[in-house]
Design an enzyme around this catalytic site. Sequence first.
Site, PDB file in Angstrom:
ATOM      1  N   CYS A   1     -31.419  63.226 -62.411  1.00 29.01           N
ATOM      2  CA  CYS A   1     -31.478  61.919 -61.759  1.00 29.01           C
ATOM      3  C   CYS A   1     -31.052  60.804 -62.724  1.00 29.01           C
ATOM      4  O   CYS A   1     -29.861  60.612 -62.943  1.00 29.01           O
ATOM      5  CB  CYS A   1     -32.865  61.702 -61.167  1.00 29.01           C
TER       6      CYS A   1
ATOM      7  N   GLU B   1     -28.447  49.113 -61.677  1.00 24.92           N
ATOM      8  CA  GLU B   1     -29.894  49.012 -61.920  1.00 24.92           C
ATOM      9  C   GLU B   1     -30.174  48.272 -63.235  1.00 24.92           C
ATOM     10  O   GLU B   1     -31.171  47.577 -63.353  1.00 24.92           O
ATOM     11  CB  GLU B   1     -30.524  50.418 -61.964  1.00 24.92           C
TER      12      GLU B   1
ATOM     13  N   HIS C   1     -34.072  66.418 -58.240  1.00 21.32           N
ATOM     14  CA  HIS C   1     -35.070  66.870 -59.222  1.00 21.32           C
ATOM     15  C   HIS C   1     -35.330  68.365 -59.071  1.00 21.32           C
ATOM     16  O   HIS C   1     -36.294  68.759 -58.406  1.00 21.32           O
ATOM     17  CB  HIS C   1     -36.373  66.089 -59.029  1.00 21.32           C
TER      18      HIS C   1
ATOM     19  N   GLU D   1     -36.619  70.352 -61.058  1.00 26.22           N
ATOM     20  CA  GLU D   1     -37.866  70.797 -61.707  1.00 26.22           C
ATOM     21  C   GLU D   1     -38.985  71.060 -60.709  1.00 26.22           C
ATOM     22  O   GLU D   1     -39.863  71.889 -60.951  1.00 26.22           O
ATOM     23  CB  GLU D   1     -38.321  69.782 -62.766  1.00 26.22           C
TER      24      GLU D   1
HETATM   25  N1  GLN Z   1     -33.861  54.727 -61.559  1.00 28.02           N
HETATM   26  C1  GLN Z   1     -32.914  55.565 -60.902  1.00 28.02           C
HETATM   27  C2  GLN Z   1     -32.840  55.293 -59.413  1.00 28.02           C
HETATM   28  O1  GLN Z   1     -33.684  54.672 -58.843  1.00 28.02           O
HETATM   29  C3  GLN Z   1     -33.215  57.034 -61.162  1.00 28.02           C
HETATM   30  C4  GLN Z   1     -34.502  57.491 -60.536  1.00 28.02           C
HETATM   31  C5  GLN Z   1     -34.992  58.804 -61.081  1.00 28.02           C
HETATM   32  O2  GLN Z   1     -34.635  59.206 -62.176  1.00 28.02           O
HETATM   33  N2  GLN Z   1     -35.834  59.477 -60.331  1.00 28.02           N
HETATM   34  O3  GLN Z   1     -31.919  55.683 -58.747  1.00 28.02           O
END
Ligand code: GLN
Length: 546
Positions: free
Chosen positions: A381, A405, A507, A509
Amino acid sequence: MSKYIFVTGGVVSSVGKGITAGSIGTILKSRQVSVSVQKLDPYLNVDPGTMSPYQHGEVFVTQDGAETDLDLGNYERFIDVNLTAESNVTSGQIYSAVIAKERRGDFLGGTIQVVPHVTSEIKERFKRLAQSSQAEVVIIEVGGTVGDIEGQPFLEAIRQMRNDVGRENVLYIHVTLLPYLSSTQELKTKPTQHSVNELRRMGIQPDIIICRSDHPISEGIRDKISLFCDVNREAVIPLPTVSPIYEVPLVLEETGLGQLIVDRLNLKADQPDLSQWRELVRCLKECHEPVTIALVGKYVELKDAYYSVREALHHAALYHNKDIDLLWIQSEDLERDGSEALLRSAQGIIVPGGFGIRGVEGMIKVASYARNNEIPYLGLCLGMHVMVIDFARYALGSEKVNSAEFDAATPYPVIDLLPEQVEIQDKGGTMRLGNYPCQLVDGSQAAKAYGQSLVYERHRHRFEFNNEFRSRLQEAGMIYSGLSPDGRLVEVCELANHPWMVSCQFHPEFGSRPSCPHPLFRDFIGVAKNILREGAQPPLPLSSSL
Ligand code: GLN
């Protein structure tokens, strides 16, 4: 009809109630008894999604997109089930539901009270999970410690369940800590007695007490707890600290807990078969040779913030008969000159998820280091975002490349919001959450790892790869190895001309299990284990004739 096991905690928090609840599930499942699990969190947040990882640890995401307590991850790993939003109930959810009903007029004419309205709403959640899971046993863990003000309605609700569904269908298990006094070299039972008294004050007499301790628990201590807490001696279960945590079900089974539960709840059960679990623990204990992995994140001071990532690394290492030596690296530390020395012994680098700008430049630097030094890299991510930023800075020749971001005014927003995310104001529960399909591209590292072309993975993010930059980065050597089936979203990307630099928008994991490692983690460790790092070279075979 389902039967219920309620697990409460006494003396202190963090005694391993979640692992214990999960392990009870393991030993029941090993007897072919179907189980489901629920965690009750007394805080007023609707879910932990808006909390800092420093407050709460990892936010575990279920397939159906709920942001939940990290204990759900333990339940999934111990019981090997995919849970849903119904498995995590918070006071915030309960009160919101009760107040919404009040506004609708459902209780017209009545005064809304904790008992019965709040407690009925809580019990409704127990029954809903029992109904939807059709499990023979529903294990319900009450978060926090007995005596907490916020936890009282939950304790009152579990007390009422005894009358609602019948005493023979309900079991109360209390998990406590026996502190050790080094001056007198003894374990103390008084805090357990107090905490059982507190439970009794709420009308709950525990059926079983599980005693956590870092020291061996003598028979005398068991007798004492049995006498003072009015629990049969065989129902005072010692649980010394063990490592790996996957040994807990075996230790509990050894004490007779499984049979005790079967008898007390009058369950139809087979003989326990924990052979696979035993084999897993044996292998975990025998794998000594480590693969050194650097985990570069911003919340590394609190290891629980990366709970599932750490577990997934261990599962993957186990597959290769290896152990994991995890270097926890604070990404801000990498922003200093010369800090790359911190990475020199790493055979692989993992950059997990995260939010906000702090430490991001350090993560971009680590992605650059992995790219230039051909170190295996797995980005999760945010880890994908920083890999894309680093690669685009190199490919487009500008340090101004960024994610919207972190720099809303960047001329090169390689990571950006989708139009449908731009309008959203609320922060809670509004990200792209839960399972989404991903189509893998033949011949890619990702497709090789999965061995199939369509996969579903759990998401939790707002920002996405910006398609405006797709072709320019592709020309420079980025491969889009996983896309949403409509081709609109980049889900996995990797680098050509690199041994293994793969990142995903989701994710993985959360989907890893001890006996079934996630394919991306498995292949990441598979490549990393063959990387020779500084100081790890075998001695040259010098012969005397030289
Ligand atoms: N901050 C990033 C987003 O909102 C990644 C989020 C994350 O790593 N779960 O897209």
